[in-house]
Design a protein around this motif. Structure first.
Motif, short mmCIF file in Angstrom:
data_model
loop_
_atom_site.label_atom_id
_atom_site.label_comp_id
_atom_site.label_asym_id
_atom_site.label_seq_id
_atom_site.Cartn_x
_atom_site.Cartn_y
_atom_site.Cartn_z
N GLU A 40 0.76 -0.79 -0.16
CA GLU A 40 0.20 -0.52 -0.52
C GLU A 40 0.95 0.91 0.29
O GLU A 40 0.93 2.23 -1.01
N ALA A 44 0.94 3.65 -2.74
CA ALA A 44 1.12 5.54 -3.00
C ALA A 44 1.87 6.22 -2.92
O ALA A 44 1.69 7.91 -3.72
N ARG A 102 -7.93 9.60 -1.19
CA ARG A 102 -6.87 8.52 -1.43
C ARG A 102 -5.69 9.78 -1.50
O ARG A 102 -5.00 10.17 -2.66
#
Length: 923
Positions: A40, A44, A102
C-alpha cells in the motif's frame, strides 16, 4: 418469552461485532500484514518500502504505526538503492482523507536515526518528488497542446503529503546535485517542521552541523509551491547561525524564468570566513570581523541597492543607487573607507606599506558595458586623486580612459608606499592621461613633480592581466638638485648641479633598456644606449656611451679637503699625522659579484682631480667577479697614453700597464694647480702586478717595472723647487733664483714583492747633475735612497754632498754625507775639476756631463742633450753637438754611437755615463 428472545437477539447482534472488534483489535498483529502495508505504501508513493523490523499498531480513526528498520527506495538511476533508511519510524495517519480522497495526511511523522539522500540526477529528476506507479500525463486531445512542465510540477506538488508534525532526531540528510557537483551533508540533532499544504507556510527549526560547520537556524518558507514547481519566487525568512555566520534575512528568490531576480533585506555578520570556506570548498580570505547589511532588489531591467554596506574590520564600503540591466542609464554612488589598509591587505594575503587612511568616493553613471565616473575622488591621508574614469567592457578586454590629478600636500605620506629611504619634503603632484586596454595601456601623458624635480612619460604600459608588467615609452626628467632626489632612494649622490635626462625606456621584470639616452648632470654630458638583463644568476649591464664631457670630480663624494694649488714661493708641505701611507683596511669586493657588465665609453673630455683627459676610449668588462679595463686610451697634456687594468675578484690579483708618450710636464703641472717646476716632455712606462685586498697588501706585493724619461731639452725652474721638496732641495741644489736648462731626466725602477730597486736615476741640467740609487720598500714603508749631486761650478765652495734619504714614506729623513764629499775632494783635488784630460771625478763631470750651462768645460765644448748624462756613452761620445740646445735631437738608446768630431772628448773605451755616475772611476 417472545420479548425476551427479541431483546437477547438484538443484544447479540450488537455485542457480537463489538466483542468481535475487541477480539480483533486485541489479537491483530501488524507484522502479519507487513507485505500488504509495504504494497500500500508503494502504491501511495511509487517507491519500494521495506519494513524489516518489528512493528506496532494503534488502531483508531487516526491509526498510529511504529516501524523499525524502514527503508524507502530511490528513483531509478539514483546513486544508491535507498532514498531513506530509518532506525525508527512513527507515523500517525488520518484514515478519512486516505479512504475518501486517497490523499495522504500525516498527522505525525517522527524519525529517529534517519539517513536520507536528497539528490538531483543528471536528467533533472529529483528523488524527493513522489509519483504513483504508472502515473503518466494523459495525452492531450487532438489539436490541443500538451500541458507544460509547470503544470506537471504543480501536480506533483499537489500530490505531496500533508504533514502536521515532522520531527527528526539524530539523523543525517545528504544533498547531491549531479549537474553542478554540489554536495552537502546535514547532521541533525533535531529538526522540526510542518507542511499543511503546498501553498501554506513551511516553518522549520534545525540544529546540528552542515559539512562540519555548526548550524542553528529557524525560519519559514512562506510557500513551497514555487520550489516544487521550480518556477516563480520562493519567499524565505531565516535567522540564526550557520558556518560561524549570523544570518537575519527576509527575501524572495526567483526560480525558473525568474532566476536571478528577487528582493530582500539581508544582515550577515561573522568573526571569520574559515568555516564558510570549509563548507563551500572555496579559498576565502582570512577576514577580520565582517558585516553585510542592506536591501537589494533585482528585476528584469534593474538592480537597486538601498543602503547596502559591507564592513571588514575597520574598513567599510557603502553602495546606493540603481543599475540598469537592459542598457539604460546607471546611477550608483560608491563610498569606501579603509582606516587601516595594511590590516585589510593582510586579510587577502598581501603585505602593502600603506600606513594612512584610504577613502574612495565615486558616482558611477553610463551603462553596464560602458560605466564611467566623472567625479572619482580617492584620498590617502592628506593625499588626493580626482578626475574622470571611464571603462569600456564591450570588447574582449576591458579598456580604460582616465585623466586624473593627484595632489599630495605633504610628501612624507609617500615614504611607506614607495619604500623610500628618506621623507619627501613639500608637495607632490601627478597628472595622468591614460587610455587603452588594461593589458596594454597607452600613456598619453604622465607628469610627476616632487621636490624641485619633474618627470614626464609617454608610451605604453602593462599593469594588469596575465602578461608580465612592462613599460615602453619616452621619459624625460629635470632635476635641479639631483642629490636631494637620489637621497630619497638612499643614494649619496655628490652632484650639486642640475641634471636632465631624456630617452626611450623599455622595462619589464626581466630586462630594462634605455635607447637614445641624453643625460646632462652639471657639466657632465653622456649620450648612448644602455640595457640590463635582470634574469639569471646576476644582472648583466651592456652600454655604449658617448660623452662630450665627463667631470668625474663632480660625481665623487666630497672629502672635505681643498685641492692643492700653486702657491708660488709657499712653504714646504706640512707633515701628515698619519703613521702609515697604505691602509690595511680591506676593500669591499662584494660589488664585483652583484652584476656582469660590458660598457664601452668614448669621451671627448674627462676631468678628474684637476687632470684633463681628452679623446678617452675605455671598454669595461666585468664577468664572474673579474674586472678588465681594456683597452684604455686618452690624451693627457698633449701626450698619448695607452694602457689596461685587470683585476681578478676571486683571488684579488691585478695587473696594470700604462704607456705614455711625450706628456708635457708644464701643462700637466698646470692642470694639477702646481707651478711649472719642470717644462719638458716625458715618456713613461708602467708594468706592474699585485695581489691583495687592501692598499697595503697591493703595495707590498708589487712586481714589475716603472720607467720615466724626458723626451726633449726643457727648463728647470729652481725657484719653484725648494717650496716643493724642502730640505732635500736645499741639500742638492744651490741657491738659484732663475731657470736652468734641463738636458734630461731618467728613472728606471724594478719592483719585486713591493720592493722597488732604483736601476737608473739621473738628472742633467746646466747647473748640476744628480744621480741616485737605492730601494723603496712599500711593504715596510721604509726608504733607503742616495742622491749624489754633481755641480758644474768649478769651485770647492759650490760642491754639494751626497744625500741619503731614510726613514718612512710618511716621515722621510734627509742626511748629507759630508765624509763622502771630503773624500771626493781629496781624490780629485782642485785641479781635477778643471783639468780636461783628468780621469777622476772632474774628468767624468767635465768630459761626460760637461758644463751643462751651455758654456765651456775643460774641453771648451758646450753640452747638449746628445752628450748629456741621459744618453749612453756610445751615442754621447760621437754625436755632433749643436750651438742651440733646443735644436738637439734626442737619440735612441739602442742606436750605435757615431764617431767623435774632436779628439778632446774621445775616450779609449766608451763608458755609459750613468754607469760612471753610479760607480765613479777611480783616478
Amino acid at each position: 418469552m417472545k420479548t425476551r428472545t427479541i431483546l437477547l437477539t438484538a443484544a447479540a447482534i450488537i455485542l457480537i461485532p463489538v466483542v468481535g472488534g475487541a477480539i480483533f483489535v486485541s489479537t491483530f498483529d501488524p507484522n502479519d500484514y507487513r507485505d500488504r502495508i509495504s504494497a500500500e505504501l508503494k502504491n501511495a508513493t511509487g517507491r519500494d518500502v521495506t519494513l524489516a523490523g518489528p512493528m506496532e499498531l494503534g488502531l483508531s480513526f487516526n491509526p498510529r504505526l511504529i516501524a523499525n528498520d524502514v527503508t524507502i527506495g530511490n528513483i531509478p538511476g539514483g546513486s544508491r538503492p535507498e532514498m531513506a533508511k530509518v532506525q525508527k519510524l512513527e507515523v500517525q495517519v488520518a484514515l478519512v482523507p486516505l479512504v475518501v480522497n486517497r490523499r495522504i495526511e500525516i498527522q505525525k511523522l517522527i524519525m529517529v536515526g534517519p539517513d536520507i539522500l536528497l539528490e538531483s540526477l543528471p536528467d533533472g529528476r529529483k528523488n524527493w518528488l513522489f509519483d504513483k506507479p504508472g502515473a503518466a500525463a494523459a495525452p492531450a486531445p487532438q489539436g490541443q497542446a500538451q500541458a507544460p512542465a509547470k503544470d506537471a510540477a504543480n501536480s506533483a506538488a499537489s500530490a505531496l503529503p500533508v504533514f502536521d508534525v515532522v520531527r527528526i532526531e539524530k539523523g543525517r540528510i545528504a544533498y547531491r546535485d549531479a549537474k553542478s557537483g554540489r554536495k552537502h551533508d546535514l547532521v541533525v540533532e533535531t529538526l522540526e517542521t510542518q507542511l499543511t499544504g503546498p501553498s501554506d507556510p513551511l516553518p522549520f527549526q534545525v540544529k546540528g552541523t552542515i559539512d562540519g560547520a555548526p548550524l542553528d537556524l529557524k525560519g519559514q518558507l512562506k510557500s513551497l509551491s514555487p520550489l516544487m514547481a521550480n518556477e516563480g519566487y520562493v519567499p524565505l525568512i531565516l535567522s540564526g547561525e550557520a558556518a560561524g555566520i549570523k544570518i537575519d534575512m527576509d527575501a524572495r528568490a526567483g526560480l525558473g524564468s525568474a532566476l536571478g531576480l528577487g528582493e530582500g533585506r539581508i544582515d550577515l555578520s561573522g568573526q571569520s570566513l574559515d568555516m564558510l570556506a570549509t563548507l563551500t570548498g572555496m579559498d576565502l580570505p582570512k577576514l577580520p570581523p565582517f558585516k553585510l547589511v542592506g536591501s537589494i532588489r533585482t528585476t528584469a531591467d534593474t538592480a537597486e541597492f538601498d543602503k547596502v554596506t559591507a564592513s571588514v574590520g575597520s574598513a567599510e564600503v557603502a553602495i546606493s543607487g540603481k543599475l540598469s540591466r537592459s542598457g539604460g542609464a546607471n546611477s550608483v554612488t560608491v563610498t569606501a573607507k579603509v582606516p587601516e589598509p595594511q590590516q585589510l591587505a593582510k586579510a587577502f594575503g598581501q603585505d602593502i606599506p600603506l600606513d594612512q587612511p584610504l577613502a574612495v568616493t565615486a558616482t558611477v553613471t553610463g551603462t553596464l558595458d560602458k560605466p564611467e565616473s566623472k567625479d572619482l575622488s580617492l584620498s590617502y591621508g592628506p593625499a588626493s586623486v580626482r578626475g574622470p574614469v571611464a571603462l569600456d567592457l564591450t570588447g574582449k578586454e576591458p579598456r580604460i580612459t582616465t585623466d586624473i590629478v593627484a595632489t599630495v600636500p605633504d610628501g612624507k605620506v609617500l615614504t611607506g608606499p614607495l619604500q623610500l629611504k628618506k621623507d619627501i619634503t613639500g608637495p607632490v603632484t601627478l597628472v595622468a592621461k591614460v587610455s587603452g586596454p588594461l593589458s596594454n595601456l597607452a600613456l598619453r601623458g604622465i607628469e610627476v613633480k616632487l621636490l624641485d624635480a619633474s618627470l614626464t612619460a609617454q608610451g605604453t604600459a602593462v599593469v594588469m592581466g596575465k602578461a608580465e608588467p612592462r613599460f615602453d615609452g619616452d621619459v624625460t626628467l629635470n632635476a635641479p638638485t639631483p642629490a636631494a632626489l637620489a637621497a630619497l632612494a638612499g643614494i649619496d649622490l655628490p652632484l650639486k648641479q642640475a641634471a636632465t635626462f631624456s630617452g626611450k625606456i623599455a622595462a619589464s621584470p626581466a630586462a630594462v633598456a634605455v635607447t637614445g639616452m641624453d643625460l646632462k648632470a652639471g657639466s657632465n654630458h653622456v649620450r648612448g644606449n644602455l640595457s640590463a638583463a635582470l634574469g639569471g644568476a646576476r644582472p648583466k649591464v651592456v652600454a655604449n656611451l658617448n660623452a662630450p664631457m665627463l667631470d668625474v670630480d663632480s660625481l665623487m663624494p666630497s672629502s672635505g679637503e681643498a685641492k692643492g694649488a700653486g702657491t708660488g714661493a709657499g712653504t714646504a708641505p706640512a707633515t701628515s699625522a698619519k703613521t702609515k701611507a697604505f691602509s690595511d683596511d680591506p676593500f669591499s669586493l662584494d660589488a664585483l659579484g652583484t652584476l656582469d657588465a660590458d660598457i664601452q665609453v668614448a669621451a671627448a673630455q674627462v676631468t678628474y682631480d684637476g687632470l684633463l683627459l681628452s679623446d678617452l676610449t675605455l671598454e669595461t668588462k666585468l664577468l664572474n667577479r673579474n674586472l678588465a679595463l681594456a683597452p684604455l686610451g686618452f690624451t693627457l697634456a698633449d701626450g698619448k697614453v695607452q694602457g689596461q687594468l685587470t683585476f681578478n675578484g676571486q683571488n684579488a690579483t691585478s695587473h696594470f700597464q700604462l704607456n705614455g708618450k711625450n706628456i708635457d710636464t708644464k701643462k700637466l703641472l698646470a692642470q694639477l694647480g702646481q707651478n711649472p717646476v719642470v717644462e719638458t716632455g716625458v715618456d713613461l712606462t708602467v708594468d706592474l702586478t699585485a695581489k691583495g685586498r687592501s692598499a697595503h697588501d697591493i703595495a707590498a706585493s708589487l712586481d714589475g717595472t716603472t720607467h720615466v724619461m724626458t723626451t726633449r731639452v726643457g727648463i728647470l725652474n729652481h725657484r719653484y723647487i725648494e717650496p716643493l721638496s724642502g730640505d732635500l732641495a736645499k741639500l742638492l741644489i744651490p741657491t738659484h733664483a732663475g731657470s736652468d736648462q734641463l738636458q734630461c731626466f731618467i728613472s728606471d725602477t724594478a719592483w719585486k714583492d713591493g720592493v722597488g730597486t732604483v736601476k737608473t736615476f739621473g738628472m742633467d741640467s746646466k747647473i748640476l747633475s744628480v744621480v741616485g740609487k737605492g730601494q723603496v720598500d712599500l711593504g715596510k714603508e721604509v726608504l733607503d735612497l742616495r742622491f749624489d749631486p754633481r755641480k758644474r761650478e768649478q769651485s770647492l765652495t759650490s760642491l754639494a754632498p751626497p744625500v741619503d734619504v731614510e726613514g718612512t714614506l710618511i716621515n722621510p729623513r734627509f742626511k748629507p754625507d759630508m765624509g763622502a764629499l771630503a773624500e771626493n775632494v781629496l781624490k780629485g783635488g782642485a785641479g781635477a775639476i778643471g783639468a780636461a784630460g783628468d780621469k777622476g771625478l772632474g774628468g767624468v763631470l767635465g768630459g761626460v756631463l760637461g758644463a751643462a750651462t751651455g758654456g765651456k768645460t775643460g774641453d771648451n765644448k758646450p753640452v747638449t742633450r746628445a752628450n748629456s748624462a741621459c744618453v749612453p756613452a756610445e751615442a754621447a761620445a760621437a754625436t755632433p753637438t749643436a750651438d742651440d740646445p733646443k735644436e738637439a735631437t734626442p737619440q735612441k738608446a739602442a742606436e750605435p754611437a757615431a764617431k767623435p768630431t774632436t779628439t778632446e772628448t774621445t775616450t779609449q773605451k766608451p763608458v755609459s755615463p750613468l754607469k760612471g755616475l753610479f760607480n765613479p772611476p777611480k783616478p
